[in-house]
Every structure is written in structure tokens, then in C-alpha cells.
Design an enzyme around this catalytic site. Structure first.
Site, mmCIF file in Angstrom:
data_model
loop_
_atom_site.group_PDB
_atom_site.id
_atom_site.type_symbol
_atom_site.label_atom_id
_atom_site.label_comp_id
_atom_site.label_asym_id
_atom_site.label_seq_id
_atom_site.Cartn_x
_atom_site.Cartn_y
_atom_site.Cartn_z
ATOM 1 N N ARG A 25 34.849 24.258 45.216
ATOM 2 C CA ARG A 25 35.219 25.581 44.377
ATOM 3 C C ARG A 25 36.720 24.800 44.262
ATOM 4 O O ARG A 25 37.556 24.931 43.131
ATOM 5 C CB ARG A 25 35.294 26.200 45.126
ATOM 6 C CG ARG A 25 33.989 27.196 44.619
ATOM 7 C CD ARG A 25 34.190 28.860 45.530
ATOM 8 N NE ARG A 25 34.018 29.492 44.353
ATOM 9 C CZ ARG A 25 35.164 30.575 44.359
ATOM 10 N NH1 ARG A 25 34.909 31.389 45.373
ATOM 11 N NH2 ARG A 25 35.378 31.070 43.087
ATOM 12 N N GLN A 52 42.002 39.491 40.786
ATOM 13 C CA GLN A 52 40.860 39.308 42.116
ATOM 14 C C GLN A 52 40.294 37.700 42.398
ATOM 15 O O GLN A 52 39.743 37.154 43.499
ATOM 16 C CB GLN A 52 39.801 40.151 41.771
ATOM 17 C CG GLN A 52 40.016 42.146 41.759
ATOM 18 C CD GLN A 52 38.977 42.053 41.284
ATOM 19 O OE1 GLN A 52 39.094 42.543 39.419
ATOM 20 N NE2 GLN A 52 38.009 43.482 41.485
ATOM 21 N N VAL A 91 40.549 33.706 42.023
ATOM 22 C CA VAL A 91 40.802 33.098 43.683
ATOM 23 C C VAL A 91 41.922 31.725 43.082
ATOM 24 O O VAL A 91 41.675 30.534 43.684
ATOM 25 C CB VAL A 91 40.231 33.071 44.530
ATOM 26 C CG1 VAL A 91 40.147 34.283 45.762
ATOM 27 C CG2 VAL A 91 38.988 32.021 44.147
ATOM 28 N N HIS A 105 42.455 38.967 46.609
ATOM 29 C CA HIS A 105 41.500 38.609 47.206
ATOM 30 C C HIS A 105 42.069 37.108 48.120
ATOM 31 O O HIS A 105 41.179 35.876 47.927
ATOM 32 C CB HIS A 105 40.437 38.118 46.381
ATOM 33 C CG HIS A 105 39.369 39.509 46.105
ATOM 34 N ND1 HIS A 105 38.462 39.705 45.098
ATOM 35 C CD2 HIS A 105 40.047 41.137 46.680
ATOM 36 C CE1 HIS A 105 38.564 41.017 45.041
ATOM 37 N NE2 HIS A 105 38.966 41.405 45.678
ATOM 38 N N CYS A 139 45.568 29.938 59.384
ATOM 39 C CA CYS A 139 45.415 28.519 60.311
ATOM 40 C C CYS A 139 44.901 30.049 61.629
ATOM 41 O O CYS A 139 45.765 30.852 61.377
ATOM 42 C CB CYS A 139 46.967 28.622 60.860
ATOM 43 S SG CYS A 139 45.885 27.745 62.464
ATOM 44 N N CYS A 176 50.734 24.142 63.759
ATOM 45 C CA CYS A 176 50.632 23.861 65.270
ATOM 46 C C CYS A 176 49.845 23.365 65.800
ATOM 47 O O CYS A 176 49.873 23.363 67.029
ATOM 48 C CB CYS A 176 49.927 25.959 65.729
ATOM 49 S SG CYS A 176 48.264 26.500 65.190
ATOM 50 N N THR A 204 36.696 42.660 34.156
ATOM 51 C CA THR A 204 36.133 43.125 36.090
ATOM 52 C C THR A 204 34.991 43.942 35.768
ATOM 53 O O THR A 204 35.070 44.390 35.018
ATOM 54 C CB THR A 204 37.099 43.320 36.794
ATOM 55 O OG1 THR A 204 37.159 44.948 36.914
ATOM 56 C CG2 THR A 204 38.513 43.213 36.116
ATOM 57 N N SER A 205 33.995 43.581 36.528
ATOM 58 C CA SER A 205 32.929 44.065 36.737
ATOM 59 C C SER A 205 33.051 45.421 36.858
ATOM 60 O O SER A 205 32.038 46.452 36.904
ATOM 61 C CB SER A 205 32.220 44.008 38.006
ATOM 62 O OG SER A 205 32.292 43.649 38.895
ATOM 63 N N LEU A 220 33.950 41.881 28.453
ATOM 64 C CA LEU A 220 32.653 41.210 28.098
ATOM 65 C C LEU A 220 31.613 42.009 27.622
ATOM 66 O O LEU A 220 31.595 42.374 26.447
ATOM 67 C CB LEU A 220 32.489 39.978 28.676
ATOM 68 C CG LEU A 220 31.430 39.080 27.385
ATOM 69 C CD1 LEU A 220 31.795 38.500 26.018
ATOM 70 C CD2 LEU A 220 31.173 38.307 28.191
HETATM 71 ZN ZN LIG Z 1 48.263 26.503 63.161
#
Ligand SMILES: [Zn+2]
Length: 246
Positions: free
Chosen positions: A66, A98, A100, A118, A126, A148, A185-186, A211
Site C-alpha cells: 500500500r 481516517q 492513511v 488512523h 518502533c 535505537c 466516510t461510511s 457517494l
Molecule cells: Zn527504535
């Protein structure tokens, strides 16, 4: 509409669907994600903390795909209209998504103006140190965290069962809103599905641009049905023609 100063906009999959971003497909009450290679996955297979524990390779591959697919899509007229609203509206404006994907940012919205409740594909989280790192490559194979050094990166996505981001700030914005607008949105996924009722509770007018009629349509003062690429530019032009009451 009465005079408006503060607007809260909530966007969902319908905003990006016209750009070619795949959305959930519901078959027999089960939600599926389609992928470029033709395989379909359920939420339980790829979008829960348990799925990441059970089959990390599958989950990482799904989100790697994605993330890579973002290169093949572009913002549509609805994204550009919201960027125009953010640039020209002289009242308050909060944009919650919402989605991404990064299409609102690529339409010109400053990163800090888009609240990704979201999470976002172009970030890695991490699990060892909690750091978030801008990420455009793959996570399968366990690259080291730049902060890290531990190979514990996961998609910076809020899975089902995890707490969405910005909830306190969103609640505060809804309490101050004169107008709440839900785009594409749904109305079926909480907590976002409840925002219209929160906004109404605090006295906001409510408008849905979608829609199809949504599960939450009954809670809106007005619902306009059609493509986001048509409805959103029309609505933005009308708001800017009137301007904000101060
Ligand atoms: Zn890390």
C-alpha cells in the site's frame, strides 16, 4: 446556513477513492481489502495487533504494498479543494482524516494541518523505543530503527483495537465547531462515526458529503450525495464566497 466561523472536516475513504486508493469491500458482512496482485485480505488478517503477532511478514508485505502504491496515485479535485479552503478560510478549520494516504499533504495542505487519526503509511513506528520515523521503503525483512537500532519497526497505522490519535484535540475542536462536515466516510467505524453526534451535542450544524447514504446519515442536518471530486469543490467555493463570521 447561519454564520460559520469554526469548521471541523472529517474525511474518509470516499475522499481518496477517486484517486484510485482501494477501499474496503464488504461481502456478506465481511470487509476485504483488495491488493494490486488480486489477493483480498480481511481486517483480521492484516489490520489487528494479533495479526502482526501471528504473521508479521504478511502484515508488513500488505502495508509495504500500500505504501509503494502511493507513488501511482495523485490528489483529486476534492483534496485540492480542501487545501484551498485551508489557505483561504479566515475562520477556524480542523481537518481530521481516517485515511492513511498522503494525498491531502500532496494537494498542498501543511503536514501539521492534517490530523491522521488512523496513522499514516509514510511513517514507521518502533516497538522498541516508540520513535516515529518518516518511511517510504519496505518494512518486511526487519530494517533497523534509525533511533535505537533495534529491528522492531511496524507500520505507523492504528490497527483495529488500538487507540486512534488526536482524540482529545478532536473532541475540543468538535466542541468549538459551528459546522461539522463529513466527507466520504461510511459512518460505520467508531470513534469517527460518533463525531457527528458530538458536534451536534455542542450545537454545530452538520453536513454530510458522500457517494451513498451512510449508516450515520440520519444524524446529519443535511446530506448531499455525489462524487467527492464534484461535491467538495462546490461546497468549498460556497463557503469561501460567504466567508467566516468573526
Ligand atoms: Zn527504535
Amino acid at each position: 446556513m447561519r454564520e460559520i466561523c469554526n469548521i471541523v472536516v472529517l474525511t474518509g475513504a470516499g475522499l481518496s477513492a477517486e484517486s484510485g486508493i482501494p477501499t474496503f469491500r464488504t461481502v456478506g458482512g465481511v470487509n476485504y481489502w483488495d491488493t494490486a496482485d488480486g489477493t483480498a485480505y480481511t481486517i483480521e488478517e492484516v489490520c489487528t495487533p494479533e495479526a502482526l503477532e501471528r504473521d508479521e511478514g504478511l502484515v508488513q508485505r500488505f502495508y509495504d504494498g500500500r505504501r509503494a502504491a502511493l507513488a501511482d496515485v495523485a490528489p483529486n479535485a476534492a483534496h485540492h479543494a480542501l487545501a484551498r479552503l485551508a489557505a483561504e478560510w479566515d475562520g477556524g478549520l480542523t481537518i481530521v482524516t481516517q485515511n492513511v494516504d498522503d494525498l491531502l499533504e500532496r494537494a498542498g495542505l501543511p503536514v501539521e494541518r492534517v490530523w491522521h487519526m488512523h496513522g499514516t503509511l509514510r511513517s514507521a513506528l518502533c516497538r522498541a523505543c516508540g520513535a516515529r520515523t518518516a518511511w517510504d521503503g519496505a518494512l518486511e525483512g526487519g530494517p533497523a530503527c534509525p533511533v535505537c537500532g533495534v529491528a522492531a519497526l511496524r507500520p505507523d497505522i492504528v490497527f483495529f483495537g488500538e487507540m486512534p490519535h488526536h482524540m482529545d484535540a478532536i473532541e475540543a475542536a468538535l466542541a468549538d465547531a459551528d459546522l461539522f462536515v463529513s466527507i466520504g466516510t461510511s459512518g460505520a467505524v467508531y470513534p469517527a462515526a460518533g463525531f457527528v453526534q458530538t458536534a451536534r451535542h455542542y450545537g454545530a450544524q452538520t453536513l454530510e458529503l458522500n457517494l451513498d447514504p451512510s449508516a450515520g446519515s440520519i444524524f446529519f442536518d443535511e446530506t448531499r450525495l455525489g462524487r467527492a471530486g464534484t461535491l467538495v469543490p462546490e461546497w468549498v467555493a460556497a463557503m469561501l464566497a460567504v466567508g467566516a463570521l468573526r
